[in-house]
Design a protein around this motif. Structure first.
Motif, PDB file in Angstrom:
ATOM      1  N   ALA A 221       0.712  -1.354   0.000  1.00 21.53           N
ATOM      2  CA  ALA A 221       0.008  -0.056  -0.045  1.00 21.53           C
ATOM      3  C   ALA A 221       0.846   1.338   0.180  1.00 21.53           C
ATOM      4  CB  ALA A 221      -0.897   0.029   1.056  1.00 21.53           C
ATOM      5  N   GLY A 222       2.010   1.201   0.720  1.00 25.84           N
ATOM      6  CA  GLY A 222       2.918   2.292   0.574  1.00 25.84           C
ATOM      7  C   GLY A 222       3.669   2.576  -0.899  1.00 25.84           C
ATOM      8  N   VAL A 223       3.750   1.701  -1.381  1.00 28.38           N
ATOM      9  CA  VAL A 223       4.207   1.750  -2.969  1.00 28.38           C
ATOM     10  C   VAL A 223       3.197   2.384  -3.681  1.00 28.38           C
ATOM     11  CG1 VAL A 223       5.234   0.672  -4.972  1.00 28.38           C
ATOM     12  CG2 VAL A 223       6.009  -0.118  -2.663  1.00 28.38           C
ATOM     13  N   ILE A 224       1.769   1.725  -3.664  1.00 25.64           N
ATOM     14  CA  ILE A 224       0.651   2.239  -4.366  1.00 25.64           C
ATOM     15  C   ILE A 224       0.777   3.732  -4.151  1.00 25.64           C
ATOM     16  CG2 ILE A 224      -1.689   2.237  -4.695  1.00 25.64           C
ATOM     17  CD1 ILE A 224      -1.269  -0.922  -4.109  1.00 25.64           C
ATOM     18  N   SER A 225       0.647   4.140  -2.733  1.00 30.74           N
ATOM     19  CA  SER A 225       0.467   5.458  -2.303  1.00 30.74           C
ATOM     20  C   SER A 225       1.483   6.464  -2.912  1.00 30.74           C
ATOM     21  CB  SER A 225       0.316   5.647  -0.786  1.00 30.74           C
ATOM     22  OG  SER A 225      -0.855   4.958  -0.295  1.00 30.74           O
ATOM     23  N   ALA A 226       2.838   6.101  -2.774  1.00 35.90           N
ATOM     24  CA  ALA A 226       3.865   6.780  -3.223  1.00 35.90           C
ATOM     25  C   ALA A 226       3.705   7.168  -4.910  1.00 35.90           C
ATOM     26  CB  ALA A 226       5.106   6.156  -2.815  1.00 35.90           C
ATOM     27  N   ALA A 227       3.269   6.019  -5.589  1.00 37.96           N
ATOM     28  CA  ALA A 227       3.380   6.250  -7.069  1.00 37.96           C
ATOM     29  C   ALA A 227       2.057   7.117  -7.470  1.00 37.96           C
ATOM     30  CB  ALA A 227       3.208   4.737  -7.690  1.00 37.96           C
ATOM     31  N   LEU A 228       0.874   6.916  -6.672  1.00 42.36           N
ATOM     32  CA  LEU A 228      -0.067   7.651  -6.726  1.00 42.36           C
ATOM     33  C   LEU A 228      -0.003   9.199  -6.660  1.00 42.36           C
ATOM     34  CD1 LEU A 228      -3.165   5.552  -5.771  1.00 42.36           C
ATOM     35  CD2 LEU A 228      -3.100   6.667  -8.302  1.00 42.36           C
ATOM     36  N   GLU A 229       0.658   9.643  -5.298  1.00 48.35           N
ATOM     37  CA  GLU A 229       0.884  10.901  -5.156  1.00 48.35           C
ATOM     38  C   GLU A 229       2.038  11.691  -5.958  1.00 48.35           C
ATOM     39  OE1 GLU A 229       3.169  14.146  -3.355  1.00 48.35           O
ATOM     40  OE2 GLU A 229       3.974  12.064  -3.726  1.00 48.35           O
ATOM     41  N   THR A 230       3.011  10.757  -6.347  1.00 50.31           N
ATOM     42  CA  THR A 230       3.953  11.388  -7.527  1.00 50.31           C
ATOM     43  C   THR A 230       2.931  11.787  -8.740  1.00 50.31           C
ATOM     44  OG1 THR A 230       5.538  10.284  -6.389  1.00 50.31           O
ATOM     45  CG2 THR A 230       6.159  10.853  -8.534  1.00 50.31           C
ATOM     46  N   ALA A 231       2.111  10.867  -9.101  1.00 54.64           N
ATOM     47  CA  ALA A 231       1.373  10.877 -10.411  1.00 54.64           C
ATOM     48  C   ALA A 231       0.559  12.525 -10.114  1.00 54.64           C
ATOM     49  CB  ALA A 231       0.823   9.894 -11.030  1.00 54.64           C
ATOM     50  N   CYS A 232       0.117  12.587  -9.048  1.00 52.62           N
ATOM     51  CA  CYS A 232      -1.023  13.465  -8.826  1.00 52.62           C
ATOM     52  C   CYS A 232      -0.202  15.012  -9.019  1.00 52.62           C
ATOM     53  CB  CYS A 232      -1.734  13.412  -7.571  1.00 52.62           C
ATOM     54  SG  CYS A 232      -2.793  12.200  -7.882  1.00 52.62           S
ATOM     55  N   THR A 233       0.884  14.887  -8.110  1.00 58.98           N
ATOM     56  CA  THR A 233       1.768  15.775  -7.931  1.00 58.98           C
ATOM     57  C   THR A 233       2.751  16.314  -9.207  1.00 58.98           C
ATOM     58  OG1 THR A 233       2.438  15.463  -5.673  1.00 58.98           O
ATOM     59  CG2 THR A 233       3.964  17.015  -6.749  1.00 58.98           C
TER      60      THR A 233
END
Length: 149
Positions: A57-69
């Motif tokens: 879940a941490g990897v998923i969150s990091a990748a999603l946050e990066t895409a959004c940013t």
């Protein structure tokens, strides 16, 4: 959608992404950079899983946050930057796949606050499967030499 004169946002996003140690560690790749939309892919790697073998879940969150940013980066002027100040992730299905796609899209651009939504998909045999969604909020950073691009 009202978007500021962003200059050569594609080059800025790609250069900034290359400086991301975290995304490099995950072997993530920037695959799409368009106005208000960014996509990142990453391959499955057992080192990125939790105890059941699903993408963590941490990897998923990091990748999603990066895409959004980075989607936010496409909407801002070249002389400012953004930092995430809040996000919410919904994990909808186990992260099982050969590859994963993370898409960030701007919901509301702004001159102080930007809101983005992200979607994460597992790619394997058959159609892509939605595994997570995110809503994130970024703030515009001006005049800070320690927060550039």
């Amino acid at each position: 959608m009202d978007i500021t004169d962003t200059g050569d946002f594609q080059a800025r996003v790609r250069q900034s992404f290359e400086r991301q140690g975290a995304m490099g560690l995950l072997c993530a790749e920037l695959v799409r950079v368009e106005p208000a939309t960014v996509e990142i892919e990453l391959p499955f790697d057992p080192k990125l899983t939790q105890q059941h073998g699903f993408l963590h879940a941490g990897v998923i969150s990091a990748a999603l946050e990066t895409a959004c940013t980075y989607a936010a980066y496409t909407t801002i002027a070249p002389d400012v930057s953004v930092l995430t100040i809040e996000f919410k992730v919904n994990l909808m299905s186990p992260g099982r796949g050969e590859r994963f796609l993370f898409r960030g899209e701007i919901t509301k651009p702004g001159s102080t606050i930007i809101v983005a939504d992200g979607r994460g998909y597992a790619i394997g045999d058959g159609p892509a499967k939605l595994i997570a969604s995110m809503t994130s909020t970024m703030m515009i950073i001006r005049g800070r030499q320690d927060v550039v691009g």
